[in-house]
Motif scaffolding. Structure first.
Motif: not given
Length: 259
Positions: A174-198
């Motif tokens: 949950l914490v990782i998903g929230i962090v990866l969704s933050l705008k300053p970070i999101a453009k440098f990381t994979p989609s948290p939704a895609a990672m969660g689906m895996a």
């Protein structure tokens, strides 16, 4: 008016199928309005809808509101699951229609026809597969149903029914998903939704999707025009072909035809 009729039908069906208080499916509809945005985003980013996991979240919420059994959580969670799945798929269909410049009215007619035809075909396919392979077996493990059973056990028996480190893992995710969704970070990381689906999907599905994505990437590097024109259509054909082949094999098994 149409929305009120549909909501009433869902509530009545929930009462008849699960023998629960009408407030339970009604609560499921309320939760659906909140969770639909998450399902739509996941569909847009991954082409998969986490309706099952979000339905599991609804099970927990409804189980906390109506403790004492699994009928209410399963009924409310089922409402959420179905609502999210159909809403996300409808968004996808309407987006496709917009891309090919199809007016909304014919799309709506096609969807209504699809509901009727799909109900018959899906019911027949379900009986066929259950007869040939069984459900919850090694050949047909039904991971989605297994996850729902596990969630129902948690709702009924509490966190003690979960594996030892499952609550901690869920909190970390949950914490990782929230962090990866933050705008300053999101453009440098994979989609948290895609990672969660895996993590949610069975491993063979995730690996198959990864292999398909890698193959598409290679094709795009070689010829982007070819990839744009034929890549998605080819992948869709492979998926549909595999599903049809599975039904044919199920029929052969029922008929006693073995390789």
């Amino acid at each position: 008016m149409q929305l009120a009729i549909a909501s009433g039908a869902v509530i009545v069906f929930g009462m008849l199928a699960f023998d629960v208080h009408p407030l339970i499916p009604a609560f499921g509809l309320v939760l659906s309005t909140v969770l639909c945005s998450a399902a739509a985003r996941a569909m847009g980013e991954t082409d998969n809808t986490p309706a099952g996991p979000l339905g599991g979240v609804a099970q927990v919420v409804i189980g906390a509101a109506a403790p004492g059994g699994i009928d209410a959580p399963l009924a409310g969670g089922g409402v959420v699951n179905g609502t999210l799945m159909h809403s996300a798929m409808m968004l996808q269909n309407w987006k496709t229609g917009a891309l090919v410049k199809t007016p909304p009215a014919p799309q709506l007619v096609a969807q209504l026809v699809g509901v009727v035809v799909g109900a018959v075909v899906c019911a027949a396919a379900s009986v066929l597969i259950a007869t040939a392979y069984g459900l919850g077996t090694e050949a047909m493990p039904a991971p989605a149903a297994t996850s729902w059973k596990a969630m129902a056990d948690v709702v009924k028996h509490g966190i003690s029914a979960m594996p030892t480190y499952a609550p901690l893992g869920a909190a970390i995710a949950l914490v990782i998903g929230i962090v990866l969704s933050l705008k300053p970070i999101a453009k440098f990381t994979p989609s948290p939704a895609a990672m969660g689906m895996a993590f949610i999907l069975p491993p063979y599905v995730s690996f198959t999707m990864a292999i398909g994505g890698f193959a598409y990437w290679l094709l795009a590097r070689r010829s982007k025009a070819t990839a744009d024109e034929s890549g998605i259509a080819l992948a869709s054909g492979v998926i549909a072909g595999e599903a049809i082949a599975g039904l044919i094999i199920a029929i052969l098994i029922i008929l006693g035809v073995h390789a």
